[in-house]
Design a protein around this motif. Sequence first.
Motif, PDB file in Angstrom:
ATOM      1  N   GLU A 112       0.864  -1.183   0.000  1.00  0.00           N
ATOM      2  CA  GLU A 112       0.000   0.000   0.000  1.00  0.00           C
ATOM      3  C   GLU A 112       0.889   1.217   0.000  1.00  0.00           C
ATOM      4  OE1 GLU A 112      -4.274  -0.216   2.232  1.00  0.00           O
ATOM      5  OE2 GLU A 112      -2.528   0.420   3.317  1.00  0.00           O
ATOM      6  N   PRO A 113       1.589   1.477  -1.070  1.00  0.00           N
ATOM      7  CA  PRO A 113       2.668   2.473  -1.005  1.00  0.00           C
ATOM      8  C   PRO A 113       2.134   3.836  -0.584  1.00  0.00           C
ATOM      9  CG  PRO A 113       2.662   1.352  -3.110  1.00  0.00           C
ATOM     10  CD  PRO A 113       1.403   0.990  -2.428  1.00  0.00           C
ATOM     11  N   TYR A 114       2.847   4.459   0.302  1.00  0.00           N
ATOM     12  CA  TYR A 114       2.483   5.800   0.725  1.00  0.00           C
ATOM     13  C   TYR A 114       3.727   6.666   0.582  1.00  0.00           C
ATOM     14  CZ  TYR A 114       4.593   3.891   4.965  1.00  0.00           C
ATOM     15  OH  TYR A 114       5.427   3.275   5.844  1.00  0.00           O
ATOM     16  N   SER A 115       3.529   7.970   0.708  1.00  0.00           N
ATOM     17  CA  SER A 115       4.659   8.890   0.661  1.00  0.00           C
ATOM     18  C   SER A 115       5.471   8.676  -0.608  1.00  0.00           C
ATOM     19  CB  SER A 115       5.510   8.724   1.932  1.00  0.00           C
ATOM     20  OG  SER A 115       6.439   9.740   2.002  1.00  0.00           O
ATOM     21  N   ILE A 116       6.786   8.682  -0.516  1.00  0.00           N
ATOM     22  CA  ILE A 116       7.594   8.589  -1.729  1.00  0.00           C
ATOM     23  C   ILE A 116       8.119   7.181  -1.954  1.00  0.00           C
ATOM     24  CG2 ILE A 116       8.312  10.992  -1.725  1.00  0.00           C
ATOM     25  CD1 ILE A 116      11.010   9.828  -0.506  1.00  0.00           C
ATOM     26  N   TYR A 117       7.590   6.209  -1.213  1.00  0.00           N
ATOM     27  CA  TYR A 117       8.136   4.863  -1.340  1.00  0.00           C
ATOM     28  C   TYR A 117       8.023   4.290  -2.755  1.00  0.00           C
ATOM     29  CZ  TYR A 117       9.218   4.434   3.562  1.00  0.00           C
ATOM     30  OH  TYR A 117       9.773   4.612   4.788  1.00  0.00           O
ATOM     31  N   PRO A 118       6.953   4.604  -3.527  1.00  0.00           N
ATOM     32  CA  PRO A 118       6.928   4.040  -4.886  1.00  0.00           C
ATOM     33  C   PRO A 118       8.137   4.446  -5.712  1.00  0.00           C
ATOM     34  CG  PRO A 118       4.820   5.004  -4.326  1.00  0.00           C
ATOM     35  CD  PRO A 118       5.726   5.326  -3.215  1.00  0.00           C
ATOM     36  N   ASP A 119       8.715   5.618  -5.428  1.00  0.00           N
ATOM     37  CA  ASP A 119       9.837   6.072  -6.248  1.00  0.00           C
ATOM     38  C   ASP A 119      11.154   5.444  -5.832  1.00  0.00           C
ATOM     39  OD1 ASP A 119       7.856   7.650  -7.120  1.00  0.00           O
ATOM     40  OD2 ASP A 119       8.496   9.454  -6.049  1.00  0.00           O
ATOM     41  N   LEU A 120      11.165   4.795  -4.673  1.00  0.00           N
ATOM     42  CA  LEU A 120      12.437   4.304  -4.160  1.00  0.00           C
ATOM     43  C   LEU A 120      12.651   2.853  -4.544  1.00  0.00           C
ATOM     44  CD1 LEU A 120      12.244   5.861  -0.618  1.00  0.00           C
ATOM     45  CD2 LEU A 120      13.680   6.612  -2.487  1.00  0.00           C
ATOM     46  N   ASP A 121      13.910   2.513  -4.638  1.00  0.00           N
ATOM     47  CA  ASP A 121      14.258   1.148  -4.999  1.00  0.00           C
ATOM     48  C   ASP A 121      14.668   0.412  -3.726  1.00  0.00           C
ATOM     49  OD1 ASP A 121      15.272  -1.175  -6.263  1.00  0.00           O
ATOM     50  OD2 ASP A 121      17.277  -0.296  -6.097  1.00  0.00           O
ATOM     51  N   PHE A 122      13.834  -0.517  -3.314  1.00  0.00           N
ATOM     52  CA  PHE A 122      14.198  -1.351  -2.161  1.00  0.00           C
ATOM     53  C   PHE A 122      13.368  -2.614  -2.242  1.00  0.00           C
ATOM     54  CE2 PHE A 122      10.449   0.831  -0.888  1.00  0.00           C
ATOM     55  CZ  PHE A 122       9.793   0.000  -0.013  1.00  0.00           C
ATOM     56  N   LYS A 123      13.739  -3.582  -1.446  1.00  0.00           N
ATOM     57  CA  LYS A 123      12.944  -4.808  -1.468  1.00  0.00           C
ATOM     58  C   LYS A 123      12.525  -5.163  -0.043  1.00  0.00           C
ATOM     59  CE  LYS A 123      16.540  -8.379  -1.145  1.00  0.00           C
ATOM     60  NZ  LYS A 123      17.761  -7.682  -0.786  1.00  0.00           N
ATOM     61  N   ALA A 124      11.400  -5.863   0.055  1.00  0.00           N
ATOM     62  CA  ALA A 124      10.956  -6.337   1.362  1.00  0.00           C
ATOM     63  C   ALA A 124      11.759  -7.584   1.695  1.00  0.00           C
ATOM     64  CB  ALA A 124       9.477  -6.658   1.318  1.00  0.00           C
ATOM     65  N   CYS A 125      12.349  -7.611   2.903  1.00  0.00           N
ATOM     66  CA  CYS A 125      13.196  -8.745   3.257  1.00  0.00           C
ATOM     67  C   CYS A 125      12.329  -9.862   3.830  1.00  0.00           C
ATOM     68  CB  CYS A 125      14.231  -8.324   4.297  1.00  0.00           C
ATOM     69  SG  CYS A 125      15.085  -6.847   3.829  1.00  0.00           S
ATOM     70  N   VAL A 126      12.382 -11.007   3.242  1.00  0.00           N
ATOM     71  CA  VAL A 126      11.565 -12.135   3.676  1.00  0.00           C
ATOM     72  C   VAL A 126      12.464 -13.333   3.905  1.00  0.00           C
ATOM     73  CG1 VAL A 126       9.577 -13.550   3.129  1.00  0.00           C
ATOM     74  CG2 VAL A 126       9.721 -11.253   2.227  1.00  0.00           C
ATOM     75  N   ARG A 127      12.185 -14.080   4.965  1.00  0.00           N
ATOM     76  CA  ARG A 127      12.873 -15.357   5.192  1.00  0.00           C
ATOM     77  C   ARG A 127      11.808 -16.432   5.392  1.00  0.00           C
ATOM     78  NH1 ARG A 127      18.678 -15.142   5.245  1.00  0.00           N
ATOM     79  NH2 ARG A 127      18.670 -16.847   6.748  1.00  0.00           N
TER      80      ARG A 127
END
Lengths: 197, 382, 138, 167, 367
Positions: free
Chosen positions: B232-247
């Motif tokens: 549910e991207p908020y703020s400027i997160y859509p423009d940033l390059d990152f990944k959700a860390c999952v294990r």
Amino acid sequence: MDPVTIDTTKFRPVRKKPETALEKLEDTGLISTVLAARERKGLIFLTTVDQVFNWARLSSLWPVTSGLACCAIEMMAVAMAHHDIARFGMEIFRASPRQADLMFVAGTVTKRMAPRVKQLYEMMPDPKWVISVGSCANTGGPYHESYAVLRGVDNIIPVDVYIPGCPPRPEAWLYGVLQLREKIKNEGYGAKWGLNK
Amino acid sequence: METEELLINMGPVHPSTHGVLRFKLRMDGEIIKECTVVMGYLHRGTEKLAEMKTYLQFIPYTDRLDYISAMPNNYAYVKAVEELAGIEVPLRAEYIRVLTVELNRIVNHLVFMGSLLLDLGASTAIMYGFREREKALQLYEMLCGARMTFSYFRIGGVRDDLPDDFMSKLNEFIKDMEKRIEDYKGLINGNEIFMMRMKGIGVISAEEAINYGMTGPSLRGSGVNYDIRKIEPYSIYPDLDFKACVRPECDSYARYMVRIDEMEESLHILRQIADTIPKSEVVATQKYGIAPLTGMPYTAQTYFPRIFIPPAGEAYSRIEAPKGELGFYVVSDGTTKPYRVKIRSPSFCNLTAIPKMVVGLKIPDLIAAFGTIDVVLGDVDR
Amino acid sequence: MTWISKNWTMTGIITGLMVTLKHVLHIGNRPTVTVQYPYERMKLAPRFRGRHAVDEDACIGCGICEVSCPNSTIRIVKYKGRWFPEFNLGMCLFCGLCLDACPMNAIKMDRGYELADYTRESLIYGPDRLLFKKEVNK
Amino acid sequence: MNAAEELKQALPASVVSTGMQVEKPLVLVKKEDLLEVAAKVKEMGFDHLSVVTGVDYVDRFEVIYNFFSYGKKENLVLKVVLDHEAPEVGSLTSLWKGADWLERETYDLVGVRFTGHPNLTRILLPEGWKGHPLRKDYDMSVEQFVTIGEDGEDIVSTDGSNLLRRK
Amino acid sequence: MMIANAYELIVYILTTIGVYEPINNIFMSFGLDDILKIIIMLVEIAILFAFVLVTIMFLTWMERKVVAMVQSRYGPMVTGPRGLLQPVMDGVKLIGKEDIIPEKADRWIFTLAPFIVFVPALLVFIPLPFGESLIISDLRVGLLYIIAISAISPVAILLAGWASNNKYSLLGAMRAVAQDISYTIPLALAAIAVVLFTSSLSTVDIVNAQAGTWFGIIPKWFIFIQPLGFILFLIASIAEMGRIPFDFQESEQELVAGFFTEYSGMKFAMFFLAEYAHLFAVSGIIVTLFLGGWNGPVIPFIPVQITSLVYFLIKTYAVIFFAMWLRDTVPRVRIDQLLNLGWKIMIPLALLNLLITGFVVTAGVIQ
């Protein structure tokens, strides 16, 4: 909104760092202890014993691990590398109140926690001291209108030093600790009986 | 073998409960049969106090919920109120907000790592963690003048622009931090004893974790790829390059590793922000109401008198705080004070799973599993 | 246990020991970071929110700070024939809202943090301890 | 068609009205049918119960449930209106285990009773606390003190003489 | 002339400076034949205990300094030069503390337990060779004596835990006892492997067996012949000492302060001191058994007693530093993992080691 540019407090004078051996010895409080004992009138032996014990007590204040809220995190910060409360011999945070001398009431004392804080204080052996840290413990602070918060820890246990701040920065803690050390210097039976004046 | 059941009471003042939490444990020898969590020892009535304060005055109180990472709390509350009032925040302010929140994520995970290792008996990691935390706090102090309780966000922006030398200090911090994370990995990650303590301990499957309402790194440690910043991207997160860390392992070690990975991701985000932060206002200038006394249209910047009245209504807004999903449900009745503020705190909801997680384990495992849930009692009890 | 028999070389522990040894010997930018407080101080940021100070000339005693304070730390009292705020630092949140609210920019928060005291009453800072006069640069 | 409309089509008798809460679809549900609707909601894929909020509107209580679906990445808000005299509604614990503490908290602070909850006791305040603080008619002037009993449990009273220090 | 122990050393010194005979004659003239002997023995024991106590105090200081060094800080600084007076201050303070005996505690056992812990911790030092002829008594069963004496402390710990009438104390004590018992066995087995080489339980014989070098470079320490035995002994002795990673007796995060949760003041100090005495003793034993004891290069013109003492202390402090360094690095294992490690891995390995050593000794491959 301009940042604060002026500095209105006159800092308490920065203590000179001891350099020569004599100064270092003086800094530990030994010489002043001996001199003070010599100047005292009355029971010199008793006052000297007092001084020695006071010196020992102020040099090894072991706090009990009892973090309550936000200030507890700053309590951890005080013990950590940047501020290092170990320099005063205080890094031995005892989990058992039986072996502790000092209690930091660090955080909000809620109604539910209050009897337990009191119990913890009563479990500590004499002589013991309490430092109340932060607005919550001092007066209830931000939560003093709340239904669930005690308005000041001094309502349930006697407090020796109050450190304001929300939370106070680690240096402010250390300053509070130094204030307590000053206070301990003038305690003891001699002081109680008016001999150490 | 028949043994007598032992009732053990851990807390509220106990070194490893991260504050004032109490576990009532029914033990069979050293095995936990049943765990009851007793909380409320830090219940301060924040939600009631919110009804007595104006919208602005409540901001400092949000700092004191999750006191290890206060910026996300600020953010979640401010975002809820902004959604309620329909305020748009200038881009630079959004950048600064994301910057502070991500920096706080690093701080939170450092404290998490330190206190987890301290619970396991290794005292050095917390020292290293707090050493770097101190550097981050110095950045915060430059920014807003406080170390832990910032009260930096304002409705419609942030309190103040970045100071001049902030960016150079931030870059220094990022550079420093990269090396330090290597240190932590060397110190802890491969440690056989640490793995012995963490692997296969406190297992909770993905379905159960969802059912219990766990969120954040604790959920991602169970293999659910769920990060509000992504979904549910908020703020400027859509423009940033990152990944959700999952294990996928579902155990304590996975939850720990997710957080270590997240620190690197946050550093990555900080690096991007440092490169791309735009120049603009930091407080919204959009007009959203009429001042009751003067009749002047006012903005979030309006200083005197500083009264903020959102339209009547209700809004629920949530963000990805370092500990999980942090939400504020704000009900406004068109006065200066909120009618009701409900805080959905990640620690509280994540803690729900603990009694399920620890049955059949031993007390040291309880401590390890509890440590990886990463709760803060201010957040649990409010 | 099966697990430990697979990892009997204990390389992880040895790596950890090396990390701590590097810290003992200060190899590779790992210095002692302690600031010895009574003798040295950390540098404070200009925006640091410490003790309050009130500009004697600017303050008009309007009481807006009193209204803006979240937990009624501030009281307006009479001092030298004028009205000034009085701060109960034992209750203060150090949030800086009064600073923002002041229409005359009279309230400052300076860098004083050494406020510890022996009694609760002494934490109430009246105008006698808060007021300052802005120095005029010559 | 959003989730709210979908729900209304599926269970027209239980849904009072639909609308929007900021950008989230909102459904007002009859309180008797809450469990039925919730089961349907879960069936629709809303597997994450985010928060349970109780609000005291002096003449009525509202309980608001915020849902999220991991699969569909959608939000849904359910709302029930309860009488002010006897606020009672069915518990969702059987569907979402996470509802357990959230409902206990709502009971503790707002005073909404959740029927069918396995352990509806106070969670943040000690057992025996008088009143529900988040109600608008909660009397803030009464000081309640807590002491520890013989068995280590909390005892609430308005008499603080055991606790407070004589000055 | 061969000087066997510290008593003979003192007699030798007194004789060389010409004091022994006259004093002895004075006592003889009163008909008190053995009184000088007793006085000398008391003096040597007093010297030993004073030395051990000072070392313990120093070790508490060193512990705090090493922790500080690892953690990028300074450690005690204010009290005395570099905080050296800190342990003294702690001691004086603990003397001045109120001594609380809990209401429900068993008063006698509660009071007795710290002494039962503390006294054996000092007695361990009697057959420990600090240097060439610096030994109180070279018992023929020295190693057995050490293992036997250190087996007393679990009893006292159990007493302390039981008498406190506190669940945490009891749990801590039970854990400590379980741990002590399960690790004494691999400890003893690893030591026996060394004894197979020396065919003597006397500590002095063990040290003497390690004198000299192979090929002129490698010292003939048992660590090179017995690497597995050394590792087993090291791990077992760290477990015996109850230090991280095996510090269950006082695992702070789990059991508040373990078996001495209820102790305060001087009684607590005794547990504290006994812990460090144990650390010193065990490190000394490791040095004696595996690291060549007081053996080292001979330096001319300096009495061998002094150089050997210095060698011994250097080696002992190296082992102590390792224990402290390890403590600051690793987390704690779980109690059942610890017991598993002890019974399922260490004891079989120790037996295997013993078996191989037996073959080697019988075949006469070495020596």
